[in-house]
Design an enzyme around this catalytic site. Structure first.
Site, short mmCIF file in Angstrom:
data_model
loop_
_atom_site.label_atom_id
_atom_site.label_comp_id
_atom_site.label_asym_id
_atom_site.label_seq_id
_atom_site.Cartn_x
_atom_site.Cartn_y
_atom_site.Cartn_z
N LYS A 1 13.02 7.24 1.75
CA LYS A 1 13.28 5.86 1.33
C LYS A 1 12.06 5.42 0.55
O LYS A 1 11.04 5.03 1.11
CB LYS A 1 13.45 4.99 2.58
CG LYS A 1 14.25 3.70 2.42
CD LYS A 1 13.91 2.83 1.26
CE LYS A 1 13.05 1.67 1.67
NZ LYS A 1 12.47 0.96 0.50
N GLU B 1 0.16 6.41 7.59
CA GLU B 1 -0.94 6.32 6.64
C GLU B 1 -0.96 4.88 6.17
O GLU B 1 -0.11 4.48 5.38
CB GLU B 1 -0.69 7.32 5.50
CG GLU B 1 -1.96 7.90 4.96
CD GLU B 1 -2.55 7.01 3.91
OE1 GLU B 1 -3.28 6.06 4.30
OE2 GLU B 1 -2.27 7.23 2.74
N CYS C 1 -4.87 2.77 -0.84
CA CYS C 1 -5.31 2.66 0.56
C CYS C 1 -6.74 3.12 0.69
O CYS C 1 -7.49 2.62 1.52
CB CYS C 1 -4.38 3.45 1.46
SG CYS C 1 -4.17 5.14 0.92
N GLU D 1 -7.84 -6.06 4.00
CA GLU D 1 -7.57 -5.24 2.83
C GLU D 1 -6.99 -6.16 1.75
O GLU D 1 -5.94 -6.76 1.95
CB GLU D 1 -6.56 -4.15 3.19
CG GLU D 1 -6.35 -3.16 2.08
CD GLU D 1 -5.38 -2.06 2.47
OE1 GLU D 1 -4.37 -2.36 3.13
OE2 GLU D 1 -5.64 -0.92 2.09
P1 ADP Z 1 4.48 -3.93 0.78
O1 ADP Z 1 4.58 -5.13 1.67
O2 ADP Z 1 3.23 -3.86 0.03
O3 ADP Z 1 5.69 -3.69 -0.08
P2 ADP Z 1 5.31 -2.22 2.92
O4 ADP Z 1 4.43 -1.55 3.89
O5 ADP Z 1 6.15 -3.33 3.45
O6 ADP Z 1 4.39 -2.67 1.75
O7 ADP Z 1 6.25 -1.15 2.21
C1 ADP Z 1 6.12 0.24 2.33
C2 ADP Z 1 7.49 0.85 2.48
O8 ADP Z 1 8.05 0.37 3.71
C3 ADP Z 1 8.49 0.48 1.39
O9 ADP Z 1 9.31 1.59 1.10
C4 ADP Z 1 9.30 -0.63 2.04
O10 ADP Z 1 10.61 -0.75 1.52
C5 ADP Z 1 9.36 -0.13 3.47
N1 ADP Z 1 9.64 -1.18 4.46
C6 ADP Z 1 9.35 -2.50 4.40
N2 ADP Z 1 9.78 -3.15 5.52
C7 ADP Z 1 10.35 -2.20 6.31
C8 ADP Z 1 10.97 -2.22 7.61
N3 ADP Z 1 11.09 -3.34 8.30
N4 ADP Z 1 11.43 -1.04 8.10
C9 ADP Z 1 11.30 0.09 7.42
N5 ADP Z 1 10.74 0.18 6.20
C10 ADP Z 1 10.26 -0.95 5.64
#
Ligand code: ADP
Length: 486
Positions: free
Chosen positions: A180, A255, A289, A388
Protein backbone atom coordinates in the site's frame (compact mmCIF):
# COMPACT_ATOMS: atom_id res chain seq x y z
CA UNK A 1 9.21 10.07 -23.49
CA UNK A 2 7.04 12.86 -22.08
CA UNK A 3 5.73 12.96 -18.52
CA UNK A 4 2.22 12.28 -19.83
CA UNK A 5 3.39 9.13 -21.61
CA UNK A 6 5.04 7.91 -18.41
CA UNK A 7 1.95 8.32 -16.19
CA UNK A 8 0.44 5.00 -15.07
CA UNK A 9 -3.32 4.43 -15.45
CA UNK A 10 -5.50 4.68 -12.29
CA UNK A 11 -5.56 0.98 -11.52
CA UNK A 12 -4.50 -1.32 -8.70
CA UNK A 13 -2.51 -4.50 -9.29
CA UNK A 14 -4.36 -7.47 -7.78
CA UNK A 15 -3.56 -11.07 -8.64
CA UNK A 16 -1.84 -10.03 -11.87
CA UNK A 17 -4.83 -7.95 -13.08
CA UNK A 18 -4.97 -4.18 -13.32
CA UNK A 19 -8.18 -3.37 -11.50
CA UNK A 20 -10.22 -0.16 -11.73
CA UNK A 21 -12.03 0.97 -8.57
CA UNK A 22 -15.39 2.78 -8.38
CA UNK A 23 -13.66 5.84 -6.95
CA UNK A 24 -10.32 7.45 -7.71
CA UNK A 25 -8.04 9.94 -5.93
CA UNK A 26 -6.28 12.91 -7.43
CA UNK A 27 -2.50 13.12 -6.98
CA UNK A 28 -1.00 16.61 -6.84
CA UNK A 29 2.30 17.87 -8.25
CA UNK A 30 3.86 19.55 -5.18
CA UNK A 31 5.83 22.08 -7.22
CA UNK A 32 2.63 23.54 -8.68
CA UNK A 33 -0.15 22.57 -6.32
CA UNK A 34 -2.07 21.22 -9.32
CA UNK A 35 -3.41 17.80 -10.14
CA UNK A 36 -0.89 15.52 -11.84
CA UNK A 37 -2.72 12.20 -12.14
CA UNK A 38 -5.45 10.04 -10.66
CA UNK A 39 -5.00 6.73 -8.84
CA UNK A 40 -7.34 3.92 -7.85
CA UNK A 41 -8.97 4.27 -4.43
CA UNK A 42 -8.90 0.74 -3.05
CA UNK A 43 -11.10 -0.19 -0.15
CA UNK A 44 -11.26 -3.15 2.22
CA UNK A 45 -12.71 -5.51 -0.42
CA UNK A 46 -9.78 -4.83 -2.78
CA UNK A 47 -7.35 -5.47 0.06
CA UNK A 48 -9.13 -8.78 0.74
CA UNK A 49 -8.67 -9.81 -2.91
CA UNK A 50 -5.02 -8.71 -2.90
CA UNK A 51 -4.21 -10.67 0.28
CA UNK A 52 -5.99 -13.75 -1.11
CA UNK A 53 -4.03 -13.43 -4.38
CA UNK A 54 -0.74 -13.07 -2.51
CA UNK A 55 -1.55 -16.22 -0.53
CA UNK A 56 -2.39 -18.10 -3.74
CA UNK A 57 0.87 -16.96 -5.29
CA UNK A 58 2.84 -17.99 -2.21
CA UNK A 59 1.80 -21.62 -2.07
CA UNK A 60 -1.51 -21.99 -3.88
CA UNK A 61 -3.10 -22.10 -7.29
CA UNK A 62 -1.66 -18.90 -8.70
CA UNK A 63 1.88 -20.18 -8.46
CA UNK A 64 4.36 -21.35 -5.92
CA UNK A 65 6.77 -18.47 -5.43
CA UNK A 66 8.16 -19.85 -2.18
CA UNK A 67 8.92 -23.15 -3.94
CA UNK A 68 10.93 -21.47 -6.70
CA UNK A 69 14.57 -22.16 -5.99
CA UNK A 70 16.30 -19.21 -4.40
CA UNK A 71 18.52 -19.02 -7.45
CA UNK A 72 15.55 -18.76 -9.79
CA UNK A 73 14.02 -16.01 -7.66
CA UNK A 74 17.39 -14.26 -7.75
CA UNK A 75 17.48 -14.50 -11.53
CA UNK A 76 14.06 -12.90 -11.73
CA UNK A 77 15.20 -10.07 -9.42
CA UNK A 78 18.24 -9.51 -11.62
CA UNK A 79 16.10 -9.33 -14.77
CA UNK A 80 13.84 -6.83 -13.05
CA UNK A 81 16.80 -4.73 -11.87
CA UNK A 82 17.92 -4.39 -15.49
CA UNK A 83 14.41 -3.48 -16.62
CA UNK A 84 14.35 -0.70 -14.01
CA UNK A 85 17.67 0.61 -15.30
CA UNK A 86 16.40 0.52 -18.88
CA UNK A 87 13.34 2.57 -17.84
CA UNK A 88 15.24 4.83 -15.44
CA UNK A 89 14.59 8.15 -17.22
CA UNK A 90 10.81 7.71 -17.30
CA UNK A 91 10.77 6.54 -13.69
CA UNK A 92 12.93 9.47 -12.57
CA UNK A 93 10.71 11.94 -14.41
CA UNK A 94 7.65 10.52 -12.62
CA UNK A 95 9.37 10.51 -9.23
CA UNK A 96 10.48 14.11 -9.73
CA UNK A 97 7.01 15.37 -10.72
CA UNK A 98 5.19 13.32 -8.09
CA UNK A 99 7.37 14.09 -5.05
CA UNK A 100 8.79 17.46 -6.17
CA UNK A 101 12.36 16.33 -5.55
CA UNK A 102 15.22 17.59 -7.76
CA UNK A 103 15.64 15.51 -10.91
CA UNK A 104 19.18 14.40 -10.06
CA UNK A 105 17.95 13.09 -6.70
CA UNK A 106 15.08 11.29 -8.42
CA UNK A 107 17.61 9.69 -10.79
CA UNK A 108 19.66 8.62 -7.78
CA UNK A 109 16.56 7.13 -6.17
CA UNK A 110 15.76 5.04 -9.24
CA UNK A 111 19.37 3.83 -9.41
CA UNK A 112 19.14 2.87 -5.72
CA UNK A 113 15.86 1.06 -6.36
CA UNK A 114 17.51 -1.02 -9.11
CA UNK A 115 20.50 -1.59 -6.85
CA UNK A 116 18.26 -3.20 -4.19
CA UNK A 117 17.08 -5.71 -6.78
CA UNK A 118 20.68 -6.41 -7.90
CA UNK A 119 21.83 -6.84 -4.30
CA UNK A 120 19.00 -9.13 -3.22
CA UNK A 121 19.25 -11.06 -6.51
CA UNK A 122 22.75 -12.05 -5.44
CA UNK A 123 21.80 -12.56 -1.80
CA UNK A 124 18.70 -14.74 -2.39
CA UNK A 125 20.61 -18.05 -2.50
CA UNK A 126 22.94 -17.17 0.38
CA UNK A 127 20.43 -17.40 3.22
CA UNK A 128 21.66 -20.23 5.39
CA UNK A 129 20.32 -22.02 8.43
CA UNK A 130 22.48 -23.65 11.11
CA UNK A 131 23.14 -27.03 12.60
CA UNK A 132 23.16 -27.12 16.38
CA UNK A 133 25.12 -29.59 18.53
CA UNK A 134 22.60 -30.82 21.08
CA UNK A 135 22.73 -34.47 22.16
CA UNK A 136 24.39 -37.60 20.82
CA UNK A 137 21.18 -39.06 19.43
CA UNK A 138 19.93 -35.83 17.81
CA UNK A 139 20.64 -33.87 14.69
CA UNK A 140 19.23 -30.36 14.96
CA UNK A 141 19.03 -27.76 12.25
CA UNK A 142 17.34 -24.46 11.60
CA UNK A 143 15.58 -23.64 8.37
CA UNK A 144 15.11 -20.04 7.31
CA UNK A 145 11.65 -19.82 5.83
CA UNK A 146 9.64 -16.96 4.36
CA UNK A 147 6.70 -15.60 6.38
CA UNK A 148 4.15 -15.89 3.60
CA UNK A 149 2.15 -12.77 2.73
CA UNK A 150 4.07 -9.61 3.63
CA UNK A 151 2.10 -6.37 3.93
CA UNK A 152 4.06 -3.21 3.22
CA UNK A 153 2.77 0.29 3.94
CA UNK A 154 5.12 2.89 2.54
CA UNK A 155 5.46 6.70 2.57
CA UNK A 156 5.60 9.43 -0.06
CA UNK A 157 9.14 10.73 0.48
CA UNK A 158 11.08 7.95 -1.27
CA UNK A 159 8.44 5.88 -3.11
CA UNK A 160 10.81 4.08 -5.50
CA UNK A 161 13.70 3.59 -3.08
CA UNK A 162 11.47 2.17 -0.37
CA UNK A 163 9.78 -0.06 -2.95
CA UNK A 164 13.24 -1.47 -3.68
CA UNK A 165 14.18 -1.80 -0.04
CA UNK A 166 11.02 -3.68 0.99
CA UNK A 167 9.83 -5.51 -2.11
CA UNK A 168 13.22 -6.81 -3.29
CA UNK A 169 14.11 -8.28 0.12
CA UNK A 170 10.67 -9.78 0.74
CA UNK A 171 10.48 -11.43 -2.69
CA UNK A 172 14.09 -12.64 -2.56
CA UNK A 173 13.35 -14.45 0.71
CA UNK A 174 10.37 -16.21 -0.90
CA UNK A 175 7.49 -14.10 0.41
CA UNK A 176 4.72 -12.56 -1.62
CA UNK A 177 3.73 -8.93 -1.13
CA UNK A 178 0.72 -6.66 -0.79
CA UNK A 179 1.98 -3.09 -1.00
CA UNK A 180 0.00 0.00 0.00
CA UNK A 181 2.01 2.99 -1.22
CA UNK A 182 1.26 6.53 -0.04
CA UNK A 183 -1.63 8.37 -1.64
CA UNK A 184 0.48 11.54 -1.97
CA UNK A 185 3.12 9.98 -4.24
CA UNK A 186 2.96 6.48 -5.73
CA UNK A 187 3.21 6.90 -9.51
CA UNK A 188 6.73 5.45 -9.77
CA UNK A 189 5.58 2.47 -7.71
CA UNK A 190 2.76 1.76 -10.16
CA UNK A 191 5.14 1.97 -13.10
CA UNK A 192 7.62 -0.30 -11.30
CA UNK A 193 4.82 -2.81 -10.65
CA UNK A 194 3.94 -2.82 -14.34
CA UNK A 195 7.58 -3.47 -15.22
CA UNK A 196 7.64 -6.34 -12.71
CA UNK A 197 4.63 -7.95 -14.40
CA UNK A 198 6.24 -7.41 -17.83
CA UNK A 199 9.35 -9.20 -16.50
CA UNK A 200 7.31 -12.33 -15.82
CA UNK A 201 6.60 -12.08 -12.10
CA UNK A 202 3.92 -14.69 -11.33
CA UNK A 203 0.45 -13.16 -10.82
CA UNK A 204 -0.19 -12.29 -7.18
CA UNK A 205 3.46 -12.37 -6.09
CA UNK A 206 3.28 -8.55 -5.93
CA UNK A 207 0.00 -6.69 -5.44
CA UNK A 208 -0.30 -2.91 -5.24
CA UNK A 209 -3.38 -1.42 -3.59
CA UNK A 210 -3.34 2.36 -3.87
CA UNK A 211 -5.70 4.43 -1.75
CA UNK A 212 -6.11 6.23 1.54
CA UNK A 213 -4.27 5.24 4.69
CA UNK A 214 -7.53 5.23 6.64
CA UNK A 215 -9.13 2.85 4.11
CA UNK A 216 -6.74 0.56 2.21
CA UNK A 217 -3.90 1.05 4.74
CA UNK A 218 -6.03 0.36 7.81
CA UNK A 219 -7.65 -2.68 6.14
CA UNK A 220 -4.24 -4.10 5.24
CA UNK A 221 -2.65 -3.58 8.68
CA UNK A 222 -5.61 -5.28 10.39
CA UNK A 223 -5.93 -8.12 7.87
CA UNK A 224 -5.86 -11.62 9.39
CA UNK A 225 -4.36 -13.02 6.17
CA UNK A 226 -0.98 -11.26 6.43
CA UNK A 227 2.01 -12.83 8.16
CA UNK A 228 4.33 -9.81 8.37
CA UNK A 229 3.94 -6.03 8.24
CA UNK A 230 6.59 -3.47 7.29
CA UNK A 231 5.67 0.13 7.90
CA UNK A 232 7.64 3.26 7.06
CA UNK A 233 6.04 6.55 8.04
CA UNK A 234 5.13 8.76 10.96
CA UNK A 235 5.31 7.57 14.60
CA UNK A 236 1.58 8.21 15.13
CA UNK A 237 0.57 6.04 12.18
CA UNK A 238 3.24 3.51 13.22
CA UNK A 239 1.47 3.13 16.56
CA UNK A 240 -1.88 2.69 14.82
CA UNK A 241 -0.70 -0.02 12.41
CA UNK A 242 1.15 -1.84 15.21
CA UNK A 243 -2.02 -1.93 17.28
CA UNK A 244 -4.03 -3.17 14.30
CA UNK A 245 -1.48 -5.90 13.49
CA UNK A 246 -1.22 -6.97 17.15
CA UNK A 247 -4.79 -8.26 17.06
CA UNK A 248 -3.58 -10.99 14.67
CA UNK A 249 -0.13 -11.31 16.34
CA UNK A 250 1.57 -10.22 13.14
CA UNK A 251 5.25 -9.24 13.52
CA UNK A 252 5.93 -5.65 12.55
CA UNK A 253 9.03 -3.82 11.31
CA UNK A 254 8.74 -0.10 11.95
CA UNK A 255 10.84 2.58 10.32
CA UNK A 256 9.66 5.88 11.78
CA UNK A 257 11.19 9.28 12.13
CA UNK A 258 14.31 10.82 13.57
CA UNK A 259 15.88 13.92 15.03
CA UNK A 260 19.40 12.98 14.09
CA UNK A 261 22.43 14.92 15.32
CA UNK A 262 25.55 15.87 13.39
CA UNK A 263 28.31 16.47 15.93
CA UNK A 264 31.20 18.66 14.74
CA UNK A 265 34.41 18.90 16.79
CA UNK A 266 36.96 21.64 16.20
CA UNK A 267 39.59 19.18 14.91
CA UNK A 268 37.34 18.04 12.04
CA UNK A 269 37.76 18.79 8.36
CA UNK A 270 35.16 21.57 8.51
CA UNK A 271 34.60 21.83 4.76
CA UNK A 272 33.72 18.15 4.43
CA UNK A 273 31.60 18.35 7.55
CA UNK A 274 29.67 21.35 6.26
CA UNK A 275 29.10 19.75 2.85
CA UNK A 276 27.49 16.80 4.62
CA UNK A 277 25.59 18.94 7.12
CA UNK A 278 23.97 21.00 4.35
CA UNK A 279 23.26 17.94 2.20
CA UNK A 280 21.91 16.04 5.22
CA UNK A 281 19.19 18.62 5.86
CA UNK A 282 18.21 19.88 2.38
CA UNK A 283 18.06 16.46 0.74
CA UNK A 284 14.46 15.79 -0.24
CA UNK A 285 13.64 19.21 1.29
CA UNK A 286 14.35 17.76 4.74
CA UNK A 287 11.54 15.23 4.32
CA UNK A 288 13.80 12.33 5.16
CA UNK A 289 13.58 10.17 8.26
CA UNK A 290 17.37 10.23 8.48
CA UNK A 291 17.71 14.02 7.97
CA UNK A 292 20.55 15.46 10.06
CA UNK A 293 18.26 18.05 11.60
CA UNK A 294 20.36 18.96 14.66
CA UNK A 295 23.86 20.39 14.37
CA UNK A 296 26.01 20.27 17.53
CA UNK A 297 29.11 22.44 17.22
CA UNK A 298 32.07 22.50 19.57
CA UNK A 299 32.81 25.87 21.20
CA UNK A 300 36.23 26.29 19.61
CA UNK A 301 34.87 26.18 16.04
CA UNK A 302 31.36 27.50 16.70
CA UNK A 303 31.74 30.97 15.19
CA UNK A 304 33.71 29.74 12.17
CA UNK A 305 31.13 27.02 11.45
CA UNK A 306 28.21 29.43 11.76
CA UNK A 307 29.85 31.96 9.43
CA UNK A 308 30.41 29.31 6.75
CA UNK A 309 26.98 27.82 7.27
CA UNK A 310 25.35 31.21 6.78
CA UNK A 311 27.14 31.66 3.46
CA UNK A 312 26.14 28.22 2.24
CA UNK A 313 22.49 28.54 3.20
CA UNK A 314 22.19 32.01 1.66
CA UNK A 315 23.28 30.49 -1.68
CA UNK A 316 20.59 27.74 -1.68
CA UNK A 317 17.73 27.98 -4.18
CA UNK A 318 14.28 26.38 -4.09
CA UNK A 319 12.51 25.51 -7.31
CA UNK A 320 10.51 22.83 -9.12
CA UNK A 321 12.31 19.49 -9.22
CA UNK A 322 12.66 19.38 -13.00
CA UNK A 323 14.81 22.54 -12.86
CA UNK A 324 17.21 20.61 -10.61
CA UNK A 325 17.40 23.12 -7.74
CA UNK A 326 19.16 22.69 -4.39
CA UNK A 327 15.82 22.08 -2.77
CA UNK A 328 12.34 21.21 -4.03
CA UNK A 329 8.93 21.91 -2.47
CA UNK A 330 7.33 20.09 0.46
CA UNK A 331 4.90 17.36 -0.50
CA UNK A 332 1.61 19.15 0.18
CA UNK A 333 -0.09 22.17 1.73
CA UNK A 334 -0.68 20.36 5.03
CA UNK A 335 3.04 19.69 5.56
CA UNK A 336 3.97 23.23 4.52
CA UNK A 337 1.40 24.88 6.79
CA UNK A 338 2.41 22.69 9.71
CA UNK A 339 6.07 23.59 9.26
CA UNK A 340 5.28 27.29 8.89
CA UNK A 341 3.26 27.21 12.11
CA UNK A 342 6.15 25.59 13.98
CA UNK A 343 8.61 28.14 12.61
CA UNK A 344 6.34 31.03 13.62
CA UNK A 345 6.08 29.57 17.13
CA UNK A 346 9.87 29.18 17.33
CA UNK A 347 10.42 32.81 16.30
CA UNK A 348 7.82 33.97 18.81
CA UNK A 349 9.90 32.15 21.46
CA UNK A 350 13.02 34.17 20.53
CA UNK A 351 14.71 31.63 18.27
CA UNK A 352 16.62 33.35 15.49
CA UNK A 353 17.07 32.49 11.82
CA UNK A 354 20.80 32.76 11.18
CA UNK A 355 20.47 32.42 7.41
CA UNK A 356 18.10 31.14 4.78
CA UNK A 357 17.93 30.28 1.11
CA UNK A 358 15.65 31.84 -1.47
CA UNK A 359 12.98 30.93 -3.92
CA UNK A 360 14.52 30.81 -7.41
CA UNK A 361 13.39 33.40 -9.92
CA UNK A 362 10.59 31.91 -12.01
CA UNK A 363 9.76 29.18 -9.47
CA UNK A 364 6.17 28.09 -10.16
CA UNK A 365 3.43 29.81 -8.19
CA UNK A 366 1.32 27.46 -6.08
CA UNK A 367 4.26 25.20 -5.14
CA UNK A 368 4.63 24.17 -1.50
CA UNK A 369 8.04 25.77 -1.07
CA UNK A 370 9.69 26.44 2.28
CA UNK A 371 13.20 27.82 1.90
CA UNK A 372 16.00 26.05 3.81
CA UNK A 373 17.09 27.80 6.98
CA UNK A 374 19.37 27.61 10.02
CA UNK A 375 17.97 28.26 13.49
CA UNK A 376 20.15 29.45 16.40
CA UNK A 377 19.67 30.64 20.02
CA UNK A 378 17.55 27.63 20.88
CA UNK A 379 16.84 26.66 24.50
CA UNK A 380 17.69 22.98 25.15
CA UNK A 381 14.11 22.04 25.88
CA UNK A 382 12.53 23.77 22.87
CA UNK A 383 10.30 21.73 20.55
CA UNK A 384 12.42 22.50 17.45
CA UNK A 385 15.15 20.35 19.01
CA UNK A 386 12.82 17.49 19.85
CA UNK A 387 10.04 17.30 17.25
CA UNK A 388 10.69 16.00 13.78
CA UNK A 389 9.95 19.02 11.55
CA UNK A 390 10.18 17.17 8.22
CA UNK A 391 11.44 20.22 6.38
CA UNK A 392 14.77 21.86 5.44
CA UNK A 393 15.36 23.38 8.88
CA UNK A 394 18.65 22.92 10.71
CA UNK A 395 18.69 23.58 14.47
CA UNK A 396 22.12 24.51 15.87
CA UNK A 397 23.42 23.96 19.43
CA UNK A 398 26.81 24.63 20.94
CA UNK A 399 28.73 22.22 23.19
CA UNK A 400 31.91 22.09 25.16
CA UNK A 401 33.71 18.72 25.35
CA UNK A 402 32.80 15.12 24.64
CA UNK A 403 30.53 14.53 27.61
CA UNK A 404 28.25 17.41 26.69
CA UNK A 405 28.26 16.34 23.02
CA UNK A 406 27.02 12.89 24.03
CA UNK A 407 24.44 14.32 26.41
CA UNK A 408 22.99 16.65 23.76
CA UNK A 409 23.14 14.03 20.99
CA UNK A 410 21.18 11.61 23.17
CA UNK A 411 18.67 14.24 24.35
CA UNK A 412 15.98 12.88 22.03
CA UNK A 413 13.37 10.13 22.06
CA UNK A 414 14.46 9.21 18.54
CA UNK A 415 17.56 7.27 17.53
CA UNK A 416 18.00 6.81 13.82
CA UNK A 417 21.31 8.35 12.62
CA UNK A 418 24.24 10.35 13.95
CA UNK A 419 27.21 11.97 12.21
CA UNK A 420 30.44 12.48 14.16
CA UNK A 421 33.11 14.77 12.74
CA UNK A 422 36.54 14.50 14.37
CA UNK A 423 40.03 13.30 13.47
CA UNK A 424 40.61 11.82 16.95
CA UNK A 425 40.35 8.02 16.60
CA UNK A 426 39.64 7.32 20.25
CA UNK A 427 36.90 9.91 20.33
CA UNK A 428 35.36 8.49 17.14
CA UNK A 429 34.92 5.12 18.80
CA UNK A 430 33.86 6.45 22.19
CA UNK A 431 31.08 8.47 20.61
CA UNK A 432 30.07 5.71 18.21
CA UNK A 433 29.49 3.49 21.24
CA UNK A 434 27.81 6.05 23.48
CA UNK A 435 25.38 7.65 21.06
CA UNK A 436 22.00 5.89 21.05
CA UNK A 437 21.21 5.39 17.40
CA UNK A 438 20.69 2.70 14.77
CA UNK A 439 23.42 4.20 12.53
CA UNK A 440 26.55 6.16 13.36
CA UNK A 441 28.63 7.72 10.62
CA UNK A 442 32.17 8.92 11.32
CA UNK A 443 33.41 11.75 9.09
CA UNK A 444 30.48 11.01 6.81
CA UNK A 445 26.71 11.17 6.86
CA UNK A 446 24.56 8.50 5.25
CA UNK A 447 27.30 6.40 3.56
CA UNK A 448 25.76 7.39 0.21
CA UNK A 449 22.61 5.44 1.15
CA UNK A 450 24.45 2.12 0.57
CA UNK A 451 21.88 -0.63 0.05
CA UNK A 452 24.30 -3.15 1.62
CA UNK A 453 24.16 -1.44 5.05
CA UNK A 454 21.56 -2.52 7.62
CA UNK A 455 19.29 0.38 8.51
CA UNK A 456 16.77 1.01 11.28
CA UNK A 457 16.13 2.83 14.49
CA UNK A 458 16.03 2.60 18.24
CA UNK A 459 13.48 4.23 20.55
CA UNK A 460 10.82 6.28 18.79
CA UNK A 461 12.60 5.76 15.46
CA UNK A 462 11.25 2.22 15.29
CA UNK A 463 12.57 -1.31 15.43
CA UNK A 464 13.71 -4.04 13.09
CA UNK A 465 16.33 -3.64 10.36
CA UNK A 466 15.95 -3.22 6.62
CA UNK A 467 18.59 -3.11 3.88
CA UNK A 468 21.68 -5.29 3.59
CA UNK A 469 21.75 -8.95 4.59
CA UNK A 470 20.06 -8.13 7.86
CA UNK A 471 17.09 -6.82 5.87
CA UNK A 472 16.85 -10.11 3.98
CA UNK A 473 16.98 -12.16 7.19
CA UNK A 474 14.25 -10.01 8.68
CA UNK A 475 11.89 -11.31 5.97
CA UNK A 476 12.44 -14.88 7.18
CA UNK A 477 11.54 -16.84 10.26
CA UNK A 478 13.47 -19.69 11.81
CA UNK A 479 12.06 -23.18 11.95
CA UNK A 480 13.92 -25.61 14.22
CA UNK A 481 14.00 -29.20 13.03
CA UNK A 482 15.17 -31.72 15.65
CA UNK A 483 15.75 -35.27 14.42
CA UNK A 484 16.14 -37.99 17.02
CA UNK A 485 17.98 -40.78 15.29
CA UNK A 486 18.50 -43.17 18.19
P1 ADP B 1 1.96 11.27 6.52
O1 ADP B 1 1.06 11.70 7.64
O2 ADP B 1 3.16 12.08 6.40
O3 ADP B 1 1.26 11.04 5.21
P2 ADP B 1 1.80 8.56 7.41
O4 ADP B 1 2.70 7.90 8.37
O5 ADP B 1 0.41 8.81 7.88
O6 ADP B 1 2.53 9.86 6.96
O7 ADP B 1 1.75 7.71 6.05
C1 ADP B 1 2.59 6.64 5.74
C2 ADP B 1 1.78 5.55 5.09
O8 ADP B 1 0.82 5.08 6.05
C3 ADP B 1 0.97 6.00 3.88
O9 ADP B 1 0.96 4.96 2.91
C4 ADP B 1 -0.42 6.20 4.45
O10 ADP B 1 -1.45 6.04 3.50
C5 ADP B 1 -0.48 5.08 5.46
N1 ADP B 1 -1.47 5.27 6.53
C6 ADP B 1 -1.94 6.43 7.05
N2 ADP B 1 -2.85 6.19 8.02
C7 ADP B 1 -2.96 4.84 8.13
C8 ADP B 1 -3.73 3.96 8.97
N3 ADP B 1 -4.57 4.42 9.88
N4 ADP B 1 -3.56 2.63 8.79
C9 ADP B 1 -2.69 2.15 7.89
N5 ADP B 1 -1.96 2.91 7.07
C10 ADP B 1 -2.08 4.25 7.18
Amino acid sequence: MTLNDALPPPRALIGGDWVATPQTLSVEAPARGESLATIARCEAEHVDCAVAAARQAFDGELGDWQAWTARRRGEWLETFARAIEADAEALAMLECADTGKPLRQARGDIAACARYFHFYAGAADKLHGETIPFAADYAVMTLREPFGVCAQITPWNYPAQIFGRCVAAALAAGNTVVLKPAEDACLSVLRLARLAVDCGLPPGALNVVTGLGSEAGAALAAHPGIQHLSFTGSPATGTRVTQAAAVNHVPVTLELGGKSPQVVFADADLDSALDAVVRGIIQNAGQTCSAGSRLLVEDACHDAVLARLAERFAALRCDAGERDPDCGPLINARQREQLERRLDAAHADGIRTLAQGQLAEGAPAGGHFVVPRVLVDIPDDHAVLHEELFGPVLAVQRFSGEAEAVRLANATEYGLCAGIWTRDGGRQLRLAKRIRSGQVFINDYGAAGGVELPFGGVGRSGHGREKGFEGLRSFTQIKTVAIRHG
